[in-house]
Design an enzyme around this catalytic site. Structure first.
Site, short mmCIF file in Angstrom:
data_model
loop_
_atom_site.label_atom_id
_atom_site.label_comp_id
_atom_site.label_asym_id
_atom_site.label_seq_id
_atom_site.Cartn_x
_atom_site.Cartn_y
_atom_site.Cartn_z
N GLU A 1 0.85 -1.20 0.00
CA GLU A 1 0.00 0.00 0.00
C GLU A 1 0.88 1.25 0.00
O GLU A 1 1.78 1.35 0.83
CB GLU A 1 -0.90 0.08 1.25
C1 BGP Z 1 -4.69 1.83 5.34
C2 BGP Z 1 -5.68 0.68 5.09
C3 BGP Z 1 -6.36 0.72 3.76
C4 BGP Z 1 -6.64 2.12 3.25
C5 BGP Z 1 -5.48 3.07 3.49
C6 BGP Z 1 -5.81 4.50 3.14
O1 BGP Z 1 -4.60 2.03 6.69
O2 BGP Z 1 -4.99 -0.55 5.17
O3 BGP Z 1 -7.53 -0.05 3.89
O4 BGP Z 1 -7.82 2.58 3.79
O5 BGP Z 1 -5.10 3.05 4.85
O6 BGP Z 1 -6.45 5.09 4.24
P1 BGP Z 1 -7.77 5.94 4.02
O7 BGP Z 1 -8.67 5.06 3.22
O8 BGP Z 1 -8.27 6.25 5.37
O9 BGP Z 1 -7.33 7.16 3.25
#
Ligand code: BGP
Length: 484
Positions: free
Chosen positions: A384
């Site tokens: 990610e």
């Molecule tokens: C991480 C999670 C994802 C995604 C990402 C972005 O913590 O694993 O699921 O959500 O964050 O965060 P957000 O969607 O709050 O911008």
């Protein structure tokens, strides 16, 4: 002259990452049960900080189940990927993806979490998704639980506080390992396993208002997840020795706020407490600094004979993590606290922030990749990374140069880390297609290379529109990271 590493290896995995609860919709279709993620969006807006949502409490659960919230419960329709996966995967293939991270919604397979038999319709759905990915030679990277504890386990045991969850999770893992044997090579047990100590309900379906000592309950739930992860790894090796098991951490690199030795020490403590999770997963034991931390905070974790042996015997094969920001640590916090991250870090004057206050630090990625490689000497996997932003549609186009700039600068630093000698498996951009934000439960915090015509109230045609970053990323992948 010694040979040096020139760039990414030929089989470097390029692609994107998603989560069932943020993309699929179809919250009650084909026998799916409710999950923790179905309640998160009912946290009253006034309780939310800018991006770190407050915890779900029992009264939110009660109200949601009683239908006291406006509109359909739960609202979380994602982007209807449950029905559009063929078209969307075709778009990922057009960009040249070689890997795609998704989660299996646990409550599609075991609707209550503790059901005696799996739900065939749920298993069938993911058969179809994996078949579609295989059509384009895209490797699935599958998360078993991405904040998706089945509601039945919350109702029965208060989530992962209940040791019974170990057995139910291992049954679920064994079921999908057998079903998808040979189709899935890369598994991950829990998404961002450290979040359980920031947000126990999100990470482990724990309702803190039911616990005497919420902090201790969260660490107890975490221990159960560690044991469950190791037992799942044991099962995977028995069922499909070719497959690999990974853990997953929200890596939050902390810098000392000043060169004062106390600030430097505080940053070391914050980094140790973040890396404790991958220490346990990758080294198979709790580090001593953590045992001391528990003792000094009067926290006792109940363990059973054999727990520590299982952790030691079944460590993960690789370490995956998310990277969005870096933090500042101060022994005596003063100065502006940025609302923009989960740890309420001090604002770093040298870094810009996203619209949600996340401090953007590409060089931090090279730094932490070197740290983690030195610490574990196990393959690393960025599963990610991305920029959540307000995108605008202008005459049918989305000119997201800011996203291209963010990703370009991070991939540049990732390449430098590879040249430093880090064994990096791949890079999966978070949200390759716009999806529901975890912390805001809204669509307007967009990450995608593909725009989805859907607003925060679920209105829109659902039309997919390629952003400028779509063609940019396609070229990055086609040249294995050479043309940025
Ligand atoms: C991480 C999670 C994802 C995604 C990402 C972005 O913590 O694993 O699921 O959500 O964050 O965060 P957000 O969607 O709050 O911008």
């Amino acid at each position: 002259m010694m040979e040096t590493i020139k760039g990414f290896k030929d089989d470097f995995l390029w692609g994107g990452a998603t989560a069932a609860n943020q993309i699929e919709g179809a919250f009650d279709e084909d026998g799916k049960g409710l999950s923790a993620a179905d309640f998160v969006e009912y946290i009253p807006k006034e309780q939310r900080t800018k991006d770190n949502h407050m915890e779900v409490t029992s009264d939110v659960i009660k109200k949601a189940l009683a239908g006291e919230y406006s509109g359909r419960f739960p609202k979380r329709e994602g982007i209807d990927f449950y029905h559009t996966y063929k078209e969307d995967i075709k778009l990922f293939a057009e960009m040249g993806f070689t890997a795609f991270r998704l989660s299996i919604h646990w409550s599609r397979i075991f609707p209550n979490g503790y059901d005696a038999e799996p739900n065939e319709a749920g298993l069938k759905h993911y058969d179809e998704v994996f078949k579609e990915l295989r059509k384009y030679n895209i490797e699935p990277v599958v998360t078993l639980s991405h904040y998706e504890t089945p509601y039945g386990l919350i109702e029965k045991y208060n989530g992962w506080v209940g040791r019974e969850c170990i057995e139910h999770f291992v049954t679920y893992a064994e079921t999908v390992f057998n079903r998808y044997k040979g189709q899935v090579k890369y598994w991950i047990t829990f998404n961002e396993i450290n979040i359980i100590n920031i947000s126990p309900f999100t990470g482990g379906g724990v309702l803190s208002d039911l616990e005497e000592n919420p902090e201790e309950a969260a660490y107890q739930a975490l221990h159960h997840q560690f044991v469950a992860s190791s037992l799942a790894t044991k099962k995977l090796k028995e069922i499909d020795p070719e497959a690999q098991m990974g853990c997953m951490l929200a890596r939050m690199l902390s810098y000392p706020n000043t060169c004062h030795p106390e600030d430097v020490r505080k940053a070391q403590v914050d980094n140790q407490l973040n890396l404790m999770y991958t220490d346990v997963h990758a080294r198979g034991e709790y580090p001593n600094f953590f045992k001391r931390h528990l003792a000094e905070n009067n926290i006792t974790i109940q363990m059973e004979d054999g727990d520590l042996a299982v952790l030691k015997q079944y460590p993960v094969d690789y370490i995956s993590f998310s990277y969005y920001m870096t933090l500042l640590s101060s022994a005596a916090p003063e100065g502006e606290v940025t609302a923009g991250n989960l740890m309420n870090s001090l604002k770093n004057p040298y870094l810009e922030s996203s619209d949600w206050g996340w401090q953007i630090d590409p060089l931090g990625l090279r730094t932490l990749l070197n740290d983690m490689w030195d610490r574990y000497q196990k393959p690393l996997f960025i599963v990610e990374n991305g920029l959540g932003a307000y995108d605008k549609v202008e005459e049918g186009r989305i000119h997201d140069s800011y996203r291209i700039d963010y990703l370009k600068r991070h991939i540049e630093q990732m390449k430098e880390a590879v040249k430093d000698g880090v064994d990096l498996m791949g890079y999966l951009a978070w949200g390759p297609i716009d999806l529901v934000s975890m912390s805001t439960s809204e669509m307007s915090k967009r990450y995608g290379f593909i725009y989805v015509d859907k607003d925060d109230d679920g209105r829109g045609t659902g039309e997919r529109i390629r952003k400028d970053s779509f063609d940019w990323y396609k070229e990055v992948i086609a040249t294995n990271g050479e043309n940025l």
